[in-house]
Enzyme design. Sequence first.
Site, PDB file in Angstrom:
ATOM      1  N   LEU A  17      45.925  37.075  41.389  1.00  0.00           N
ATOM      2  CA  LEU A  17      45.605  35.758  41.887  1.00  0.00           C
ATOM      3  C   LEU A  17      45.687  34.839  40.759  1.00  0.00           C
ATOM      4  O   LEU A  17      46.174  33.736  41.153  1.00  0.00           O
ATOM      5  CB  LEU A  17      43.793  35.923  42.235  1.00  0.00           C
ATOM      6  CG  LEU A  17      43.381  36.847  43.305  1.00  0.00           C
ATOM      7  CD1 LEU A  17      42.030  36.775  43.537  1.00  0.00           C
ATOM      8  CD2 LEU A  17      44.567  36.727  44.632  1.00  0.00           C
ATOM      9  N   ASP A  57      41.224  38.289  24.476  1.00  0.00           N
ATOM     10  CA  ASP A  57      40.531  39.140  25.286  1.00  0.00           C
ATOM     11  C   ASP A  57      39.290  38.006  25.707  1.00  0.00           C
ATOM     12  O   ASP A  57      38.652  37.826  24.510  1.00  0.00           O
ATOM     13  CB  ASP A  57      40.075  40.204  24.654  1.00  0.00           C
ATOM     14  CG  ASP A  57      38.854  41.252  25.354  1.00  0.00           C
ATOM     15  OD1 ASP A  57      38.168  40.790  26.251  1.00  0.00           O
ATOM     16  OD2 ASP A  57      38.900  42.269  25.220  1.00  0.00           O
ATOM     17  N   CYS A  83      40.288  33.424  36.285  1.00  0.00           N
ATOM     18  CA  CYS A  83      40.384  34.628  37.486  1.00  0.00           C
ATOM     19  C   CYS A  83      40.140  36.076  36.636  1.00  0.00           C
ATOM     20  O   CYS A  83      40.043  36.925  37.311  1.00  0.00           O
ATOM     21  CB  CYS A  83      41.988  34.556  37.890  1.00  0.00           C
ATOM     22  SG  CYS A  83      42.409  33.197  38.771  1.00  0.00           S
ATOM     23  N   SER A 145      33.974  36.634  44.787  1.00  0.00           N
ATOM     24  CA  SER A 145      34.261  37.996  45.503  1.00  0.00           C
ATOM     25  C   SER A 145      33.556  37.773  46.898  1.00  0.00           C
ATOM     26  O   SER A 145      32.238  37.415  46.886  1.00  0.00           O
ATOM     27  CB  SER A 145      34.400  39.253  44.904  1.00  0.00           C
ATOM     28  OG  SER A 145      34.331  40.301  46.140  1.00  0.00           O
ATOM     29  N   TYR A 158      29.724  45.009  40.233  1.00  0.00           N
ATOM     30  CA  TYR A 158      30.703  43.862  40.528  1.00  0.00           C
ATOM     31  C   TYR A 158      29.836  42.759  41.452  1.00  0.00           C
ATOM     32  O   TYR A 158      29.969  41.652  41.268  1.00  0.00           O
ATOM     33  CB  TYR A 158      31.609  44.560  41.454  1.00  0.00           C
ATOM     34  CG  TYR A 158      32.940  43.806  42.134  1.00  0.00           C
ATOM     35  CD1 TYR A 158      33.577  43.132  40.923  1.00  0.00           C
ATOM     36  CD2 TYR A 158      33.027  43.436  43.055  1.00  0.00           C
ATOM     37  CE1 TYR A 158      34.720  42.343  41.092  1.00  0.00           C
ATOM     38  CE2 TYR A 158      34.216  42.605  43.551  1.00  0.00           C
ATOM     39  CZ  TYR A 158      34.960  42.210  42.433  1.00  0.00           C
ATOM     40  OH  TYR A 158      36.086  41.272  42.790  1.00  0.00           O
ATOM     41  N   LYS A 162      29.340  38.988  40.602  1.00  0.00           N
ATOM     42  CA  LYS A 162      29.873  38.135  41.402  1.00  0.00           C
ATOM     43  C   LYS A 162      28.966  37.162  42.083  1.00  0.00           C
ATOM     44  O   LYS A 162      29.282  35.950  42.351  1.00  0.00           O
ATOM     45  CB  LYS A 162      30.974  38.714  42.579  1.00  0.00           C
ATOM     46  CG  LYS A 162      31.972  39.310  41.722  1.00  0.00           C
ATOM     47  CD  LYS A 162      32.975  38.439  41.008  1.00  0.00           C
ATOM     48  CE  LYS A 162      34.286  39.135  40.705  1.00  0.00           C
ATOM     49  NZ  LYS A 162      35.370  38.330  39.838  1.00  0.00           N
ATOM     50  N   THR A 193      47.022  41.754  46.077  1.00  0.00           N
ATOM     51  CA  THR A 193      47.521  41.799  44.473  1.00  0.00           C
ATOM     52  C   THR A 193      47.852  43.290  43.893  1.00  0.00           C
ATOM     53  O   THR A 193      47.768  44.490  44.969  1.00  0.00           O
ATOM     54  CB  THR A 193      46.228  41.566  43.516  1.00  0.00           C
ATOM     55  OG1 THR A 193      45.253  42.510  43.883  1.00  0.00           O
ATOM     56  CG2 THR A 193      45.849  40.049  44.124  1.00  0.00           C
TER      57      THR A 193
HETATM   58  N1  LIG Z   1      42.613  41.212  44.748  1.00  0.00           N
HETATM   59  C1  LIG Z   1      41.397  41.140  45.576  1.00  0.00           C
HETATM   60  O1  LIG Z   1      41.402  41.516  46.651  1.00  0.00           O
HETATM   61  C2  LIG Z   1      40.313  40.395  45.022  1.00  0.00           C
HETATM   62  C3  LIG Z   1      39.212  40.057  45.943  1.00  0.00           C
HETATM   63  C4  LIG Z   1      37.947  39.418  45.504  1.00  0.00           C
HETATM   64  C5  LIG Z   1      37.868  39.022  44.134  1.00  0.00           C
HETATM   65  N2  LIG Z   1      38.851  39.258  43.337  1.00  0.00           N
HETATM   66  C6  LIG Z   1      38.774  38.900  41.799  1.00  0.00           C
HETATM   67  O2  LIG Z   1      39.899  38.031  41.465  1.00  0.00           O
HETATM   68  C7  LIG Z   1      40.198  37.908  40.310  1.00  0.00           C
HETATM   69  C8  LIG Z   1      41.644  38.578  39.908  1.00  0.00           C
HETATM   70  O3  LIG Z   1      41.793  39.807  40.584  1.00  0.00           O
HETATM   71  P1  LIG Z   1      43.282  40.181  40.793  1.00  0.00           P
HETATM   72  O4  LIG Z   1      43.207  41.118  41.914  1.00  0.00           O
HETATM   73  O5  LIG Z   1      44.190  39.185  40.460  1.00  0.00           O
HETATM   74  O6  LIG Z   1      43.556  41.337  39.509  1.00  0.00           O
HETATM   75  P2  LIG Z   1      44.467  41.600  38.586  1.00  0.00           P
HETATM   76  O7  LIG Z   1      44.113  43.033  37.814  1.00  0.00           O
HETATM   77  O8  LIG Z   1      45.899  41.646  39.505  1.00  0.00           O
HETATM   78  O9  LIG Z   1      44.570  40.621  37.685  1.00  0.00           O
HETATM   79  C9  LIG Z   1      43.559  40.364  36.724  1.00  0.00           C
HETATM   80  C10 LIG Z   1      44.037  39.946  35.273  1.00  0.00           C
HETATM   81  O10 LIG Z   1      42.865  39.579  34.427  1.00  0.00           O
HETATM   82  C11 LIG Z   1      43.359  40.094  33.146  1.00  0.00           C
HETATM   83  N3  LIG Z   1      42.151  40.565  32.368  1.00  0.00           N
HETATM   84  C12 LIG Z   1      41.210  41.664  32.676  1.00  0.00           C
HETATM   85  N4  LIG Z   1      40.429  41.786  31.535  1.00  0.00           N
HETATM   86  C13 LIG Z   1      40.741  40.609  30.660  1.00  0.00           C
HETATM   87  C14 LIG Z   1      40.052  40.377  29.893  1.00  0.00           C
HETATM   88  N5  LIG Z   1      39.078  40.881  29.119  1.00  0.00           N
HETATM   89  N6  LIG Z   1      40.553  39.204  28.856  1.00  0.00           N
HETATM   90  C15 LIG Z   1      41.493  38.460  29.299  1.00  0.00           C
HETATM   91  N7  LIG Z   1      42.247  38.964  30.627  1.00  0.00           N
HETATM   92  C16 LIG Z   1      41.585  39.973  31.414  1.00  0.00           C
HETATM   93  C17 LIG Z   1      44.180  41.415  33.457  1.00  0.00           C
HETATM   94  O11 LIG Z   1      45.108  41.706  32.508  1.00  0.00           O
HETATM   95  C18 LIG Z   1      45.101  40.918  34.632  1.00  0.00           C
HETATM   96  O12 LIG Z   1      46.256  40.353  34.353  1.00  0.00           O
HETATM   97  C19 LIG Z   1      38.993  39.050  39.472  1.00  0.00           C
HETATM   98  O13 LIG Z   1      37.812  38.376  39.100  1.00  0.00           O
HETATM   99  C20 LIG Z   1      38.405  39.946  40.791  1.00  0.00           C
HETATM  100  O14 LIG Z   1      37.295  40.438  40.761  1.00  0.00           O
HETATM  101  C21 LIG Z   1      40.078  40.085  43.682  1.00  0.00           C
END
Ligand SMILES: NC(=O)c1ccc[n+]([C@@H]2O[C@H](COP(=O)([O-])OP(=O)(O)OC[C@H]3O[C@@H](n4cnc5c(N)ncnc54)[C@H](O)[C@@H]3O)[C@@H](O)[C@H]2O)c1
Length: 252
Positions: A17, A57, A83, A145, A158, A162, A193
């Site tokens: 995202l 981080d 994100c 979420s 989680y 959230k 994703t």
């Molecule tokens: N994909 C879904 O279906 C979904 C649904 C609801 C909520 N979300 C939320 O959306 C957000 C993004 O999810 P996504 O699916 O794109 O995940 P993803 O794993 O594709 O991307 C997450 C990114 O965050 C980075 N990251 C993780 N920990 C980190 C840290 N400590 N410091 C810096 N960067 C860090 C990772 O390296 C990665 O590039 C999250 O908060 C997730 O909870 C996702």
Amino acid sequence: MRLEGISAAVTGGASGLGLATARKLAGAGATVTIIDLPASPGAEVAAELGARFAAADITDEQQFAAALDAADEAGPLRALVHCAGRGARIRLVEKDGEPGALEPFEDVIQLNLIGSYNALRLGAARMAKHDAVDDERGAIVLTASVAAFEGQIGQIAYTASKSAIVGMTLCAARDLASKAIRVCTIAPGIMDTPLLGRLREDVRKSLEDSVPNPKRLGDPAEFGALACNILENPYLNGETIRLDGAIRMAPR
Ligand SMILES: NC(=O)c1ccc[n+]([C@@H]2O[C@H](COP(=O)([O-])OP(=O)(O)OC[C@H]3O[C@@H](n4cnc5c(N)ncnc54)[C@H](O)[C@@H]3O)[C@@H](O)[C@H]2O)c1
């Protein structure tokens, strides 16, 4: 806010995202700084988008602050889309009768909740130093979420993190109103994703069937588009928007 020419930071921008949001922002003419883990493909992705990469981080306050400083040096920071985050599977009572583990709960709260609090305070402090443009200094978009509202079995950490982000949204918008900084949150449903790319085809199909309309997973570009809409619309503030095809998650 006009996106063209602004400095915008996207945490978690190397994947999913965040990457889709960075792509939309760069396409709209913003100077984008991707903030992601040093081991992420952030540098390659940034080069492809014509963006900048600040390795950090976000659970480390100093690293997060330095990455936001780098974004602010690219031009006054006006937009932050946060994100970075992740889930964890924890049961309150394990199959062997032992209580669920504490450490993974704390880790998820540290990353998702305390990380979002740091995004708000560290991001807003930088935005607040700059002159207002069209009566606003900046806008912050957090990522919750649908699990904030319908936590499934195993999602206790989680969901706690959230739903706290949803709770912080209005409070932060009120707090930052005097600085002319807006805060909104997006609560995505099941988005397509990289995480879901690893699922079996039948599992993926049943996830798609659980979405009322449209019957498919969300496209990360739809998240990026909404994040940009929020940044652009000066009257959107203090609100959490579900982006989920009307899904309501079942207990499991
Ligand atoms: N994909 C879904 O279906 C979904 C649904 C609801 C909520 N979300 C939320 O959306 C957000 C993004 O999810 P996504 O699916 O794109 O995940 P993803 O794993 O594709 O991307 C997450 C990114 O965050 C980075 N990251 C993780 N920990 C980190 C840290 N400590 N410091 C810096 N960067 C860090 C990772 O390296 C990665 O590039 C999250 O908060 C997730 O909870 C996702």
